[in-house]
Design a protein around this motif. Structure first.
Motif, PDB file in Angstrom:
ATOM      1  N   ASN A 127       0.857  -1.192   0.000  1.00  0.00           N
ATOM      2  CA  ASN A 127       0.000   0.000   0.000  1.00  0.00           C
ATOM      3  C   ASN A 127       0.894   1.243   0.000  1.00  0.00           C
ATOM      4  O   ASN A 127       1.560   1.538   0.988  1.00  0.00           O
ATOM      5  N   ILE A 128       0.891   1.993  -1.103  1.00  0.00           N
ATOM      6  CA  ILE A 128       1.823   3.121  -1.205  1.00  0.00           C
ATOM      7  C   ILE A 128       1.452   4.276  -0.268  1.00  0.00           C
ATOM      8  O   ILE A 128       2.241   5.172  -0.036  1.00  0.00           O
ATOM      9  N   ASN A 129       0.253   4.244   0.278  1.00  0.00           N
ATOM     10  CA  ASN A 129      -0.124   5.300   1.228  1.00  0.00           C
ATOM     11  C   ASN A 129       0.249   4.942   2.673  1.00  0.00           C
ATOM     12  O   ASN A 129       0.009   5.721   3.584  1.00  0.00           O
ATOM     13  N   ASP A 130       0.803   3.772   2.856  1.00  0.00           N
ATOM     14  CA  ASP A 130       1.183   3.320   4.195  1.00  0.00           C
ATOM     15  C   ASP A 130       2.708   3.312   4.293  1.00  0.00           C
ATOM     16  O   ASP A 130       3.381   2.589   3.561  1.00  0.00           O
ATOM     17  N   VAL A 131       3.253   4.141   5.199  1.00  0.00           N
ATOM     18  CA  VAL A 131       4.718   4.249   5.293  1.00  0.00           C
ATOM     19  C   VAL A 131       5.385   2.949   5.728  1.00  0.00           C
ATOM     20  O   VAL A 131       6.596   2.779   5.574  1.00  0.00           O
ATOM     21  N   SER A 176       4.885   0.141   4.412  1.00  0.00           N
ATOM     22  CA  SER A 176       4.925  -0.781   3.284  1.00  0.00           C
ATOM     23  C   SER A 176       6.000  -0.397   2.272  1.00  0.00           C
ATOM     24  O   SER A 176       6.206   0.773   1.977  1.00  0.00           O
ATOM     25  N   GLN A 178       7.348  -0.139  -1.558  1.00  0.00           N
ATOM     26  CA  GLN A 178       6.643   0.144  -2.808  1.00  0.00           C
ATOM     27  C   GLN A 178       6.849  -1.021  -3.783  1.00  0.00           C
ATOM     28  O   GLN A 178       7.986  -1.352  -4.133  1.00  0.00           O
TER      29      GLN A 178
END
Ligand SMILES: *Cc1c(COP(=O)(O)O)cnc(C)c1O
Length: 341
Positions: free
Chosen positions: A122-126, A128, A130
């Protein structure tokens, strides 16, 4: 007579291929001055429906460059858990690209949208990483040369790109796959950002692989080739072998497949063989019977001048190729039937 079935890389150049090599026009390719390499690169780009292509010494290098130019450190690539880029390139993904991997099981190595979707970071979750690339191998070497249809590849590509991920193809044996699906190579390019093909496997050249890519990636690919030490000088002699192979050795791959199937069928009848993986292209993988080890089996093979490869603690791999003809096929099957293990 030694029958070498360890790999399709063991072939020697044919007299006609050598002739093509001897008479090649060459120049310094690091200066971009080798006309034969330029010709091979243009031919490969056109053949694969891509805009550019870069000639390299090995398929490991073309894979590693492909992944490198599609990722940033800390990213991840999604691939089959037994894929060449992950399992057989010396940890290069971690070392060369500083990336992680999300490994999938696949259906005999063929991954699908259903498997890919849940593992994308999830690119909006730090927390995770990329997930930036999906890498497909076709044919799948670890799974007896299983292959994808273009429809299956299109589904993966459409989905992956809709999620912002790039597509890499390890097409070391792409032409073996296309031989079976009867699809055209020019259709393949649209689904990928980078494509690696090997000239030194079924196509029978002594050296060489090609990385086809989009135009905007070409300079990056050439820079990385230099960084990896793959900038060669008068290598047009090698490229000439590649041009010859693309013109003359694709059509005959069907013979390798026919012989591989015959080997698979023969092995399936033998007491010292537990099971044979389906033979889809030119690779035969079989499991030895209980009480027989691959080492014991290979020692017996060598008494009959047959070479093969231990592929795991219980499996042996045989690969058919340009230097394995019908006479050798008959001799191999006759020998197999005589063996007691
Ligand atoms: C052989 C192979 C490569 C590249 O191997 P090199 O020996 O480095 O040319 C890449 N992918 C697959 C699936 C292969 O079988």
């Amino acid at each position: 007579m030694i029958i070498d079935l360890r790999s399709d890389t063991v072939t020697k150049p044919t007299p006609a291929m050598k002739e093509a090599m001897f008479s090649a026009e060459v120049g310094d390719d690091v200066f971009g001055e080798d006309p034969t390499i330029k010709k091979l690169e243009a031919k490969c780009a056109a053949l694969l429906g891509m805009e550019a292509a870069v000639f390299c010494p090995s398929g490991t290098m073309t894979n590693q460059i492909g992944i490198k130019i599609l990722t940033q450190p800390y990213d991840e690539v999604i691939c089959y858990k037994g894929s060449h880029i992950y399992k057989y390139e010396g940890g290069g993904l971690a070392g060369n690209s500083s990336i992680g991997t999300k490994l999938l099981t696949g259906n005999r190595g063929r991954i699908s949208v259903e498997e890919i979707a849940p593992v994308i970071g999830n690119i909006n979750d730090v927390h995770s990483a990329q997930t930036s690339v999906v890498a497909v191998e076709n044919t799948v070497v670890r799974e007896g040369g299983s292959y994808y249809t273009l429809n299956e590849i299109k589904a993966i590509s459409d989905f992956s790109r809709s999620k912002g991920m790039a597509m890499h193809l390890d097409g070391a044996r792409l032409f073996n796959a296309l031989t079976e699906t009867k699809e055209t190579s020019t259709e393949v390019g649209r689904y990928f950002d980078t494509i690696s093909i090997c000239l030194s496997k079924g196509l029978g050249t002594p050296v060489g692989s090609v990385l086809a890519c989009k135009k905007e990636l070409e300079l990056k690919a050439r820079r990385m080739r230099k960084v990896f030490g793959g900038g060669m000088r008068q290598a047009g002699y090698l490229a000439a072998a590649g041009i010859y192979a693309l013109d003359n050795h694709i059509e005959r791959l069907k013979d390798d497949h026919k012989r591989a199937k015959a080997l698979g069928n023969a092995l399936g009848q033998l007491a010292w063989v537990k099971s044979v993986m389906p033979v889809d292209t030119n690779i035969v993988i079989f499991e030895v019977a209980d009480g027989v080890t691959p080492e014991k089996c290979l020692a017996k093979f060598s008494e009959y001048n047959i070479k093969a490869l231990a592929f795991s603690a219980s499996e042996i791999r045989l690969v058919t190729h340009l230097d394995f003809d019908d006479t050798m096929l008959d001799a191999t099957i006759t020998s197999f039937k005589k063996m007691y293990l």
